[in-house]
Design a protein around this motif. Structure first.
Motif, short mmCIF file in Angstrom:
data_model
loop_
_atom_site.label_atom_id
_atom_site.label_comp_id
_atom_site.label_asym_id
_atom_site.label_seq_id
_atom_site.Cartn_x
_atom_site.Cartn_y
_atom_site.Cartn_z
N ASN A 110 0.82 -1.21 0.00
CA ASN A 110 0.00 0.00 0.00
C ASN A 110 0.86 1.26 0.00
OD1 ASN A 110 -2.38 1.46 -0.03
ND2 ASN A 110 -2.45 1.61 2.20
N ASP A 111 1.93 1.24 0.78
CA ASP A 111 2.83 2.39 0.81
C ASP A 111 3.35 2.73 -0.57
OD1 ASP A 111 2.56 2.69 3.47
OD2 ASP A 111 4.51 1.88 4.02
N LEU A 113 2.41 1.59 -3.52
CA LEU A 113 1.34 1.85 -4.49
C LEU A 113 0.95 3.32 -4.46
CD1 LEU A 113 -1.15 -1.13 -4.20
CD2 LEU A 113 -0.28 -0.17 -6.33
N THR A 114 0.75 3.82 -3.25
CA THR A 114 0.32 5.21 -3.12
C THR A 114 1.43 6.17 -3.53
OG1 THR A 114 -1.04 4.52 -1.27
CG2 THR A 114 -0.70 6.88 -1.55
N GLU A 115 2.66 5.84 -3.15
CA GLU A 115 3.76 6.76 -3.45
C GLU A 115 4.01 6.90 -4.95
OE1 GLU A 115 7.42 5.99 -1.39
OE2 GLU A 115 8.21 7.96 -1.96
N ASN A 117 1.87 6.12 -7.43
CA ASN A 117 0.69 6.42 -8.21
C ASN A 117 0.78 7.84 -8.78
OD1 ASN A 117 -1.90 6.11 -9.29
ND2 ASN A 117 -2.83 7.07 -7.48
N LYS A 128 0.81 -2.60 -9.41
CA LYS A 128 -0.60 -2.95 -9.62
C LYS A 128 -0.71 -4.39 -10.13
CE LYS A 128 -2.02 1.66 -11.03
NZ LYS A 128 -2.49 2.43 -12.20
N ILE A 131 -0.84 -6.83 -7.31
CA ILE A 131 -2.19 -6.87 -6.74
C ILE A 131 -3.12 -7.67 -7.64
CG2 ILE A 131 -4.21 -5.48 -6.13
CD1 ILE A 131 -2.11 -4.97 -4.19
N ILE A 165 -8.99 -7.42 -0.38
CA ILE A 165 -7.78 -6.66 -0.73
C ILE A 165 -7.89 -5.23 -0.19
CG2 ILE A 165 -6.44 -5.70 -2.64
CD1 ILE A 165 -7.18 -8.23 -4.23
N ALA A 166 -9.05 -4.62 -0.38
CA ALA A 166 -9.23 -3.24 0.09
C ALA A 166 -9.02 -3.14 1.59
CB ALA A 166 -10.62 -2.73 -0.28
N LEU A 169 -5.24 -3.67 2.45
CA LEU A 169 -4.40 -2.51 2.13
C LEU A 169 -4.70 -1.36 3.08
CD1 LEU A 169 -4.53 -2.45 -1.79
CD2 LEU A 169 -2.69 -3.29 -0.32
N GLY A 170 -5.96 -1.19 3.41
CA GLY A 170 -6.34 -0.08 4.27
C GLY A 170 -5.82 -0.20 5.68
N MET A 171 -5.61 -1.42 6.14
CA MET A 171 -5.08 -1.59 7.50
C MET A 171 -3.75 -0.89 7.65
SD MET A 171 -6.96 -2.91 9.59
CE MET A 171 -5.83 -3.26 10.94
N ARG A 172 -3.00 -0.80 6.56
CA ARG A 172 -1.70 -0.16 6.60
C ARG A 172 -1.80 1.28 7.10
NH1 ARG A 172 2.19 1.81 8.30
NH2 ARG A 172 4.17 1.85 7.23
N SER A 173 -2.79 1.98 6.57
CA SER A 173 -2.93 3.38 6.93
C SER A 173 -3.31 3.53 8.39
CB SER A 173 -3.99 4.04 6.06
OG SER A 173 -3.70 3.80 4.69
N ASN B 110 -6.34 8.74 2.42
CA ASN B 110 -5.35 7.67 2.37
C ASN B 110 -4.10 8.11 1.65
OD1 ASN B 110 -4.33 5.12 2.85
ND2 ASN B 110 -5.08 4.32 0.91
N THR B 114 -0.52 8.33 3.75
CA THR B 114 0.64 7.53 3.37
C THR B 114 1.83 8.41 3.01
OG1 THR B 114 -0.87 5.87 2.49
CG2 THR B 114 1.43 5.68 1.86
N ALA B 166 -10.72 0.76 7.53
CA ALA B 166 -9.67 0.09 6.77
C ALA B 166 -10.12 -0.20 5.35
CB ALA B 166 -9.26 -1.21 7.46
N SER B 167 -11.30 -0.75 5.21
CA SER B 167 -11.75 -1.11 3.86
C SER B 167 -11.97 0.13 3.01
CB SER B 167 -13.01 -1.96 3.92
OG SER B 167 -14.10 -1.22 4.41
N LEU B 169 -10.41 3.12 3.32
CA LEU B 169 -9.11 3.68 2.92
C LEU B 169 -8.46 2.81 1.86
CD1 LEU B 169 -7.58 4.75 6.36
CD2 LEU B 169 -8.65 6.20 4.66
N GLY B 170 -8.60 1.51 2.01
CA GLY B 170 -7.97 0.61 1.07
C GLY B 170 -8.54 0.69 -0.33
N MET B 171 -9.79 1.05 -0.45
CA MET B 171 -10.39 1.18 -1.77
C MET B 171 -9.62 2.18 -2.62
SD MET B 171 -12.67 -0.83 -2.51
CE MET B 171 -13.34 -0.12 -4.01
N SER B 173 -6.45 2.61 -2.91
CA SER B 173 -5.33 1.99 -3.60
C SER B 173 -5.80 1.16 -4.79
CB SER B 173 -4.54 1.11 -2.63
OG SER B 173 -4.21 1.86 -1.48
N LEU B 174 -7.00 0.66 -4.69
CA LEU B 174 -7.51 -0.15 -5.79
C LEU B 174 -8.10 0.72 -6.90
CD1 LEU B 174 -9.19 -3.14 -3.96
CD2 LEU B 174 -6.99 -3.01 -5.08
N MET B 176 -7.39 3.88 -7.56
CA MET B 176 -6.34 4.66 -8.21
C MET B 176 -6.93 5.78 -9.05
SD MET B 176 -3.40 3.78 -7.30
CE MET B 176 -2.66 2.44 -6.38
#
Lengths: 205, 205
Positions: A110-111, A113-115, A117, A128, A131, A165-166, A169-173, B110, B114, B166-167, B169-171, B173-174, B176
């Motif tokens: 997630n880190d 991916l966001t950086e 993007n 991507k 994923i 997946i969402a 990934l969101g747990m990271r934040s 998100n 990050t 979490a879900s 925020l994670g969306m 990354s998906l 994008m």
DNA sequence: CCTTGAACCGACCCACAAGTCGGTTTGTTT
DNA sequence: AAACAAACCGACTTGTGGGTCGGTTCAAGG
């Protein structure tokens, strides 16, 4: 061939330390010198092995990140058992930073991916793709689980994979720096709750 | 007081355009000149109003991001209805970029969380605080929903709030760049599925 | 030895971006 | 209209970081 060995070893050291520091401070916030100083190497050495910082990071993605994600998140899905506990276990495992004091690989995706993007199309698309492979494997396992009677027939497997997946990934934040045990526990518990709602409930024999 | 009005207007233009470009390209990847050129303003004008790039962004967070998150995600929670549909609707709303061609505010949190994590403690903690307020409000609404008989008694409200956040925020990354309608739909559907599993199921009257 | 080339060194170049500062414009006040 | 200050201008300073390049070290083969 002795030369090639030396080359490989130096590149390997560079990639390992690079991933460690890029992950800790971010790619754009880390200068090559930050890494080279740690390894007592010079700019010359670096550019002898890699053609650019970008090329270097792509090496790291392909040689380290891909491998780790496969090992932690994708290969465990290759099973004939009930998918749901298997998926839970793989996620629990990937979020656990405790293993051998390793880096928390579960957090990197997630880190990065966001950086990347919107900033580096090449690297971004490679991440991507990781994923994407994960999603494909999740979907196929879920569909098999449906056939095997572990998952209710009405379930939309693609939707479930997306949702897994969402949330992962969101747990990271939310976890951020602190490897907060409480949050991880809550996450796994709710995931189980959710899975319970898509499981096939057989009448007790 | 005419001066103060001019000042406010320029600062407001700077913040609006700044958020737009920071969100599109990232904070560290955007130079002040990128923004100033778009507004036909100079470095001098900028530093007449803000003491640094950081101070500028903090202004943007406090004046624009906080407001928007409150309006979209927090204020709708102030209700006495059944919490679950209310939450669904607020998330659906926040993820919808179609409203008046506005920016997709739902995505900013998100991204910025990050980007600033481990790089700027000040900004990072302000963003985390927004999430924190959101969580507190979610939890309190869920608990009220439990008392009102909308949510099953065994449910861990803190865990549910964590999982929702979490879900959501994670969306990001998906999704994008692509404002993929399919993914949004899948997400909302699975969220409903999950909510169904924590709702109190009354025996039909 | 001597050659050859891979591995490595580190001073240097260059582009870019944050922040400075002396000056000019604009509008308000008296 | 003189005076004063807020708003604004843009060339400049300064620091940083990716990338270059001429050189040195060192190990293997002749």
């Amino acid at each position: 061939m002795e030369m090639t060995l030396k080359r490989r070893e130096t590149m390997h050291r560079l990639c390992g330390k690079g991933l460690e520091i890029f992950h800790a401070k971010g790619y754009y916030n880390t200068s090559l010198d930050d890494i080279l100083n740690e390894l007592s190497l010079s700019k010359g050495a670096f550019y002898h092995h890699f053609k650019s910082k970008e090329d270097y990071f792509i090496n790291i993605v392909q040689n380290l990140i891909v491998q780790k994600v496969y090992a932690l998140l994708i290969e465990p899905l290759n099973t004939n058992e009930n998918p749901l506990p298997v998926i839970i276990e793989s996620l629990e495992n990937a979020l656990d930073p405790g293993k051998k004091n390793e880096m928390a690989y579960g957090f990197m995706l997630n880190d990065f991916l966001t950086e990347f993007n919107k900033r580096n199309e090449e690297i971004s698309s490679q991440l991507k793709e990781i994923i994407n492979v994960w999603e494909v494997n999740l979907v196929s396992l879920l569909k098999k689980g449906k056939l095997d009677g572990h998952i209710a027939r009405h379930v939309d497997c693609e939707g479930v994979a997306t949702y897994i997946i969402a949330s992962y990934l969101g747990m990271r934040s939310l976890l951020m720096d602190s490897s907060n045990k409480q949050l991880r526990y809550q996450y796994i518990q709710q995931l189980k709750q959710y899975f319970n709602s898509i499981a096939a409930h057989h009448v007790a024999a």
